[in-house]
Design an enzyme around this catalytic site. Structure first.
Site, PDB file in Angstrom:
ATOM      1  N   GLY A  11       0.782  -1.229   0.000  1.00  0.00           N
ATOM      2  CA  GLY A  11       0.000   0.000   0.000  1.00  0.00           C
ATOM      3  C   GLY A  11       0.815   1.282   0.000  1.00  0.00           C
ATOM      4  O   GLY A  11       0.353   2.314   0.497  1.00  0.00           O
ATOM      5  N   ASN A  13       1.536   3.024  -2.669  1.00  0.00           N
ATOM      6  CA  ASN A  13       0.824   3.955  -3.568  1.00  0.00           C
ATOM      7  C   ASN A  13      -0.436   4.492  -2.894  1.00  0.00           C
ATOM      8  O   ASN A  13      -0.776   5.665  -3.047  1.00  0.00           O
ATOM      9  CB  ASN A  13       0.479   3.253  -4.886  1.00  0.00           C
ATOM     10  N   MET A  89      -3.971  -6.988  -6.962  1.00  0.00           N
ATOM     11  CA  MET A  89      -3.355  -8.003  -7.819  1.00  0.00           C
ATOM     12  C   MET A  89      -4.338  -8.972  -8.486  1.00  0.00           C
ATOM     13  O   MET A  89      -3.938 -10.019  -8.957  1.00  0.00           O
ATOM     14  CB  MET A  89      -2.307  -8.791  -7.021  1.00  0.00           C
ATOM     15  N   ARG A  90      -5.612  -8.600  -8.530  1.00  0.00           N
ATOM     16  CA  ARG A  90      -6.553  -9.491  -9.215  1.00  0.00           C
ATOM     17  C   ARG A  90      -7.155  -8.792 -10.425  1.00  0.00           C
ATOM     18  O   ARG A  90      -7.277  -7.571 -10.431  1.00  0.00           O
ATOM     19  CB  ARG A  90      -7.681  -9.915  -8.273  1.00  0.00           C
ATOM     20  N   ILE A  92      -9.824  -7.363 -12.692  1.00  0.00           N
ATOM     21  CA  ILE A  92     -11.134  -6.768 -12.396  1.00  0.00           C
ATOM     22  C   ILE A  92     -12.164  -7.376 -13.352  1.00  0.00           C
ATOM     23  O   ILE A  92     -11.981  -7.362 -14.572  1.00  0.00           O
ATOM     24  CB  ILE A  92     -11.076  -5.227 -12.546  1.00  0.00           C
ATOM     25  N   ASN A 106      -5.629   2.314 -12.765  1.00  0.00           N
ATOM     26  CA  ASN A 106      -4.597   1.381 -12.302  1.00  0.00           C
ATOM     27  C   ASN A 106      -3.230   2.018 -12.517  1.00  0.00           C
ATOM     28  O   ASN A 106      -3.065   2.866 -13.396  1.00  0.00           O
ATOM     29  CB  ASN A 106      -4.685   0.081 -13.095  1.00  0.00           C
ATOM     30  N   HIS A 108       0.761   0.830 -13.253  1.00  0.00           N
ATOM     31  CA  HIS A 108       1.513  -0.358 -13.688  1.00  0.00           C
ATOM     32  C   HIS A 108       2.984   0.023 -13.885  1.00  0.00           C
ATOM     33  O   HIS A 108       3.281   1.040 -14.511  1.00  0.00           O
ATOM     34  CB  HIS A 108       0.907  -0.889 -14.993  1.00  0.00           C
TER      35      HIS A 108
END
Ligand code: GRF
Length: 186
Positions: A11, A13, A89-90, A92, A106, A108
């Protein structure tokens, strides 16, 4: 502007966004943090900033579709204007994307469209890239394929993998703040 953040890890970010709001750099409010597993560091960050947390533990659901349904239900209850993925990490689910088109952001760790998916930093280093970067984008049904909002590049020439990770972090944090400012029209 009301934001829900989603995270699966440390966490940092998420913390950067919280700090950006606290400093008045971003005119928004975080109304909740959704996480997909218990006991992750992002929960401690939320506690520090007094943000409500919602643990939707992936392991407690019989199928991916039931898990995604629970996420969507929680989102609907919170009714955010914007959803910020911060190390979530999943993938959407399409149902969620359809409900929040161009409202899910998001971050990346690559210069998309290069190196989508997992291990993006390692891939850039292994490929012998001289520079890499960070991208923020709106989430669509693909893997890190949605419309790009902002990118930041930096040189990785001569750096070891751990040095690249270290250099990347503050760049990510600033990019998330700049992205939110842009999206919020500030
Ligand atoms: C970041 O590298 C981000 O680009 C990726 O997941 C990582 C999350 O890091 N999507 P943190 O938990 O915010 O430190």
């Amino acid at each position: 502007m009301q934001i829900v953040a989603m995270a699966s890890g440390t966490g940092t970010n998420f913390r950067a966004i919280c700090q950006g709001i606290e400093k008045g750099e971003i005119q928004a409010q975080i109304i909740g943090l959704i996480v997909d597993k218990p006991e992750i560091k992002a929960l401690e960050v939320a506690k520090e900033f007094g943000i409500e947390t919602y643990i939707i533990d992936y392991k407690q659901y019989r199928s991916r579709s039931e898990f995604n349904k629970a996420i969507l239900e929680q989102l609907k209850m919170l009714n955010p204007d914007l959803i910020c993925l911060a190390g979530y990490m999943r993938i959407i689910d399409e149902d969620i994307i359809n409900n929040y088109e161009n409202k899910i952001i998001n971050i990346h760790p690559s210069l998309l469209p290069k190196y989508p998916g997992l291990h993006a930093i390692d891939k850039a280093v292994i490929a012998g890239e001289q520079e890499t970067g960070v991208t923020t984008h709106f989430v669509d049904a693909g893997m890190d394929t949605g419309p790009i909002i902002k990118q930041a590049k930096f040189s990785i020439s001569g750096l070891k993998l751990d040095e690249v990770y270290e250099k990347l972090k503050p760049i990510e944090h600033q990019l998330y703040i700049d992205t939110l400012k842009e999206v919020l029209g500030e």
